[in-house]
Design a protein around this motif. Sequence first.
Motif, PDB file in Angstrom:
ATOM      1  N   ASP A  37      49.577  43.003  31.426  1.00  0.00           N
ATOM      2  CA  ASP A  37      49.997  41.689  31.919  1.00  0.00           C
ATOM      3  C   ASP A  37      50.326  41.749  33.413  1.00  0.00           C
ATOM      4  O   ASP A  37      49.880  40.894  34.192  1.00  0.00           O
ATOM      5  CB  ASP A  37      51.218  41.191  31.133  1.00  0.00           C
ATOM      6  CG  ASP A  37      50.865  40.741  29.723  1.00  0.00           C
ATOM      7  OD1 ASP A  37      49.671  40.472  29.463  1.00  0.00           O
ATOM      8  OD2 ASP A  37      51.785  40.667  28.881  1.00  0.00           O
ATOM      9  N   VAL A  38      51.102  42.751  33.803  1.00  0.00           N
ATOM     10  CA  VAL A  38      51.491  42.862  35.215  1.00  0.00           C
ATOM     11  C   VAL A  38      50.274  43.158  36.081  1.00  0.00           C
ATOM     12  O   VAL A  38      50.093  42.572  37.154  1.00  0.00           O
ATOM     13  CB  VAL A  38      52.568  43.959  35.405  1.00  0.00           C
ATOM     14  CG1 VAL A  38      52.915  44.101  36.883  1.00  0.00           C
ATOM     15  CG2 VAL A  38      53.822  43.633  34.596  1.00  0.00           C
ATOM     16  N   GLY A  40      47.160  42.400  35.493  1.00  0.00           N
ATOM     17  CA  GLY A  40      46.345  41.198  35.576  1.00  0.00           C
ATOM     18  C   GLY A  40      46.895  40.191  36.566  1.00  0.00           C
ATOM     19  O   GLY A  40      46.136  39.526  37.283  1.00  0.00           O
ATOM     20  N   GLU A  41      48.193  40.080  36.627  1.00  0.00           N
ATOM     21  CA  GLU A  41      48.825  39.109  37.522  1.00  0.00           C
ATOM     22  C   GLU A  41      48.873  39.584  38.970  1.00  0.00           C
ATOM     23  O   GLU A  41      48.687  38.790  39.899  1.00  0.00           O
ATOM     24  CB  GLU A  41      50.260  38.837  37.048  1.00  0.00           C
ATOM     25  CG  GLU A  41      50.353  38.152  35.692  1.00  0.00           C
ATOM     26  CD  GLU A  41      51.768  38.209  35.132  1.00  0.00           C
ATOM     27  OE1 GLU A  41      52.697  38.592  35.899  1.00  0.00           O
ATOM     28  OE2 GLU A  41      51.959  37.891  33.952  1.00  0.00           O
ATOM     29  N   ARG A  42      49.119  40.886  39.184  1.00  0.00           N
ATOM     30  CA  ARG A  42      49.459  41.373  40.521  1.00  0.00           C
ATOM     31  C   ARG A  42      48.578  42.502  41.041  1.00  0.00           C
ATOM     32  O   ARG A  42      48.721  42.900  42.205  1.00  0.00           O
ATOM     33  CB  ARG A  42      50.914  41.855  40.533  1.00  0.00           C
ATOM     34  CG  ARG A  42      51.916  40.821  40.032  1.00  0.00           C
ATOM     35  CD  ARG A  42      53.317  41.385  40.021  1.00  0.00           C
ATOM     36  NE  ARG A  42      54.279  40.470  39.426  1.00  0.00           N
ATOM     37  CZ  ARG A  42      55.570  40.754  39.227  1.00  0.00           C
ATOM     38  NH1 ARG A  42      56.034  41.942  39.594  1.00  0.00           N
ATOM     39  NH2 ARG A  42      56.377  39.873  38.671  1.00  0.00           N
ATOM     40  N   ARG A  55      59.676  44.155  31.105  1.00  0.00           N
ATOM     41  CA  ARG A  55      58.924  43.263  30.211  1.00  0.00           C
ATOM     42  C   ARG A  55      58.795  43.831  28.801  1.00  0.00           C
ATOM     43  O   ARG A  55      58.781  43.079  27.823  1.00  0.00           O
ATOM     44  CB  ARG A  55      57.544  42.996  30.787  1.00  0.00           C
ATOM     45  CG  ARG A  55      57.555  42.228  32.082  1.00  0.00           C
ATOM     46  CD  ARG A  55      56.208  41.603  32.354  1.00  0.00           C
ATOM     47  NE  ARG A  55      56.131  41.034  33.688  1.00  0.00           N
ATOM     48  CZ  ARG A  55      55.173  40.213  34.095  1.00  0.00           C
ATOM     49  NH1 ARG A  55      54.189  39.880  33.247  1.00  0.00           N
ATOM     50  NH2 ARG A  55      55.162  39.731  35.322  1.00  0.00           N
ATOM     51  N   TYR A 131      43.766  39.856  27.667  1.00  0.00           N
ATOM     52  CA  TYR A 131      43.670  40.827  28.751  1.00  0.00           C
ATOM     53  C   TYR A 131      42.439  40.617  29.621  1.00  0.00           C
ATOM     54  O   TYR A 131      42.031  41.515  30.357  1.00  0.00           O
ATOM     55  CB  TYR A 131      43.672  42.242  28.171  1.00  0.00           C
ATOM     56  CG  TYR A 131      44.852  42.511  27.277  1.00  0.00           C
ATOM     57  CD1 TYR A 131      46.152  42.364  27.749  1.00  0.00           C
ATOM     58  CD2 TYR A 131      44.670  42.866  25.940  1.00  0.00           C
ATOM     59  CE1 TYR A 131      47.244  42.583  26.921  1.00  0.00           C
ATOM     60  CE2 TYR A 131      45.757  43.089  25.112  1.00  0.00           C
ATOM     61  CZ  TYR A 131      47.045  42.947  25.600  1.00  0.00           C
ATOM     62  OH  TYR A 131      48.126  43.161  24.784  1.00  0.00           O
ATOM     63  N   LEU A 133      42.040  38.807  32.296  1.00  0.00           N
ATOM     64  CA  LEU A 133      42.331  38.892  33.723  1.00  0.00           C
ATOM     65  C   LEU A 133      42.503  40.342  34.164  1.00  0.00           C
ATOM     66  O   LEU A 133      42.062  40.730  35.263  1.00  0.00           O
ATOM     67  CB  LEU A 133      43.596  38.089  34.051  1.00  0.00           C
ATOM     68  CG  LEU A 133      43.975  37.965  35.532  1.00  0.00           C
ATOM     69  CD1 LEU A 133      42.820  37.379  36.339  1.00  0.00           C
ATOM     70  CD2 LEU A 133      45.231  37.098  35.692  1.00  0.00           C
ATOM     71  N   ARG A 137      40.347  42.243  37.061  1.00  0.00           N
ATOM     72  CA  ARG A 137      41.017  42.986  38.128  1.00  0.00           C
ATOM     73  C   ARG A 137      40.499  44.419  38.205  1.00  0.00           C
ATOM     74  O   ARG A 137      40.295  44.975  39.286  1.00  0.00           O
ATOM     75  CB  ARG A 137      42.511  43.026  37.858  1.00  0.00           C
ATOM     76  CG  ARG A 137      43.237  41.738  38.087  1.00  0.00           C
ATOM     77  CD  ARG A 137      43.891  41.730  39.428  1.00  0.00           C
ATOM     78  NE  ARG A 137      44.815  40.623  39.546  1.00  0.00           N
ATOM     79  CZ  ARG A 137      45.257  40.164  40.699  1.00  0.00           C
ATOM     80  NH1 ARG A 137      44.857  40.733  41.839  1.00  0.00           N
ATOM     81  NH2 ARG A 137      46.101  39.163  40.754  1.00  0.00           N
TER      82      ARG A 137
END
Length: 239
Positions: A37-38, A40-42, A55, A131, A133, A137
Amino acid sequence: MSTAPGEPAGGTAPATRPRGRPRDPALEARACEAALDVFGERGLAGLTLDEVALRAKVGKSSLYLRWPDKESLLADALGRVQEAAATVPGPDDAARGPEEAEADKVPRRPSLRDYLLAHVRRRAALYLGQYGLAMLRLYAEARAQPELFGHIREQAISRFVRAERERVAEAIRSGILPPHASPVRILDAVEGAIFMHLLVTPPSLLDRVRAGLDDYIEQMVDDQLRAAGYDAQADTDEA
């Protein structure tokens, strides 16, 4: 008989305690999910074990007991996603009756066409799933930072690609595809098609794409096999 220092009477050595913390699959699964998750976001720059621990609701020390750094955690997490995608049952498996289920106890080799259809459907589900994203990445950052992502690429991309190419190469050796066919070009075509089909679709149209995805995949795979000189009868006979 004398007793060695620290040894109980009778010569029986004390039980040895296992070193390290016992494996906790639930903790590891939560940590991997949080890492994806992290990431994918950052991206990798924004991925920290502090954020993963927060998290996943685990102690940071628990992460270090299992992974020496964030790169190792990410490689493990991405590899697990790929493994899970590779073992998800195909769409027709749930519809099998008792006789077919009994027959399936004897391993059956899917046809090349069925193999490619199942493979592309799973890739689509991966890109459209939780997942997706993180996978997008991964491709971008592995190109931008090849040295840093070397191990991660091997765990999450390369070993799966090699297995897929070998499956197509076997079809060439068995005459299902002609000698001039290329595993690289065939897989690039089907992988690239589903990747671009989903990547360029605006979020507002994803529901429409999902509704027609099976038809798109089937027609796309058949187009590529036809262009490669696929022998459907030979494929059916071998399967």
